[in-house]
Motif scaffolding. Sequence first.
Motif, PDB file in Angstrom:
ATOM      1  N   VAL A 162      -3.729  45.568 -98.984  1.00 49.05           N
ATOM      2  CA  VAL A 162      -3.291  45.079 -97.679  1.00 49.05           C
ATOM      3  C   VAL A 162      -1.783  44.906 -97.752  1.00 49.05           C
ATOM      4  O   VAL A 162      -1.260  44.305 -98.689  1.00 49.05           O
ATOM      5  N   GLN A 163      -1.096  45.467 -96.758  1.00 53.47           N
ATOM      6  CA  GLN A 163       0.367  45.420 -96.717  1.00 53.47           C
ATOM      7  C   GLN A 163       0.836  44.787 -95.410  1.00 53.47           C
ATOM      8  O   GLN A 163       0.119  44.810 -94.414  1.00 53.47           O
ATOM      9  N   ALA A 164       2.064  44.249 -95.426  1.00 52.76           N
ATOM     10  CA  ALA A 164       2.687  43.669 -94.241  1.00 52.76           C
ATOM     11  C   ALA A 164       4.090  44.232 -94.077  1.00 52.76           C
ATOM     12  O   ALA A 164       4.741  44.606 -95.051  1.00 52.76           O
ATOM     13  N   SER A 165       4.528  44.282 -92.822  1.00 47.60           N
ATOM     14  CA  SER A 165       5.865  44.783 -92.498  1.00 47.60           C
ATOM     15  C   SER A 165       6.368  44.077 -91.246  1.00 47.60           C
ATOM     16  O   SER A 165       5.587  43.727 -90.368  1.00 47.60           O
ATOM     17  N   SER A 166       7.668  43.895 -91.161  1.00 45.18           N
ATOM     18  CA  SER A 166       8.254  43.343 -89.935  1.00 45.18           C
ATOM     19  C   SER A 166       8.868  44.441 -89.070  1.00 45.18           C
ATOM     20  O   SER A 166       9.252  44.196 -87.935  1.00 45.18           O
ATOM     21  N   ASN A 167       8.932  45.682 -89.624  1.00 46.91           N
ATOM     22  CA  ASN A 167       9.601  46.756 -88.884  1.00 46.91           C
ATOM     23  C   ASN A 167       8.852  48.094 -88.896  1.00 46.91           C
ATOM     24  O   ASN A 167       9.365  49.086 -88.416  1.00 46.91           O
ATOM     25  N   LEU A 168       7.660  48.149 -89.455  1.00 45.13           N
ATOM     26  CA  LEU A 168       6.825  49.349 -89.566  1.00 45.13           C
ATOM     27  C   LEU A 168       7.447  50.444 -90.439  1.00 45.13           C
ATOM     28  O   LEU A 168       6.959  51.558 -90.483  1.00 45.13           O
ATOM     29  N   VAL A 169       8.524  50.114 -91.155  1.00 45.74           N
ATOM     30  CA  VAL A 169       9.160  51.071 -92.071  1.00 45.74           C
ATOM     31  C   VAL A 169       9.000  50.600 -93.512  1.00 45.74           C
ATOM     32  O   VAL A 169       8.554  51.338 -94.377  1.00 45.74           O
ATOM     33  N   ASN A 170       9.384  49.357 -93.755  1.00 47.54           N
ATOM     34  CA  ASN A 170       9.312  48.784 -95.103  1.00 47.54           C
ATOM     35  C   ASN A 170       8.052  47.934 -95.220  1.00 47.54           C
ATOM     36  O   ASN A 170       7.876  46.983 -94.457  1.00 47.54           O
ATOM     37  N   TRP A 171       7.198  48.268 -96.185  1.00 45.36           N
ATOM     38  CA  TRP A 171       5.924  47.589 -96.365  1.00 45.36           C
ATOM     39  C   TRP A 171       5.895  46.851 -97.695  1.00 45.36           C
ATOM     40  O   TRP A 171       6.408  47.336 -98.686  1.00 45.36           O
ATOM     41  N   VAL A 172       5.256  45.668 -97.701  1.00 50.99           N
ATOM     42  CA  VAL A 172       5.124  44.842 -98.892  1.00 50.99           C
ATOM     43  C   VAL A 172       3.633  44.667 -99.186  1.00 50.99           C
ATOM     44  O   VAL A 172       2.854  44.328 -98.276  1.00 50.99           O
ATOM     45  N   ASN A 173       3.236  44.884-100.447  1.00 57.09           N
ATOM     46  CA  ASN A 173       1.850  44.660-100.845  1.00 57.09           C
ATOM     47  C   ASN A 173       1.563  43.162-100.858  1.00 57.09           C
ATOM     48  O   ASN A 173       2.306  42.397-101.459  1.00 57.09           O
ATOM     49  N   LEU A 174       0.473  42.758-100.201  1.00 56.96           N
ATOM     50  CA  LEU A 174       0.084  41.348-100.170  1.00 56.96           C
ATOM     51  C   LEU A 174      -1.099  41.063-101.081  1.00 56.96           C
ATOM     52  O   LEU A 174      -1.129  40.047-101.759  1.00 56.96           O
TER      53      LEU A 174
END
Length: 76
Positions: free
Chosen positions: A32-44
């Motif tokens: 599951v990943q999160a992003s604030s800009n739909l470009v850079n994703w962080v694994n949660l």
Amino acid sequence: TLFRSQLTGISMTAGGMFEFYLNGPVGNNYVVQASSNLVNWVNLETNAIPGGGVSVFDFPIQKTQPQKFYRALPMP
């Protein structure tokens, strides 16, 4: 038939958590990943789908945090 994963039950809990369910083939691994800009994703979080076919995810939401987008990707 091909069974695809699906995010369902998306809601905000009374305790201020963002919650959703990931339905998928039992035993398959997802990140599951999160992003604030739909470009850079962080694994949660990384999980395997349990025997019932559904994983539940909860993430805290802070009032001052910017909008976030979430996705679940299958892992090899």
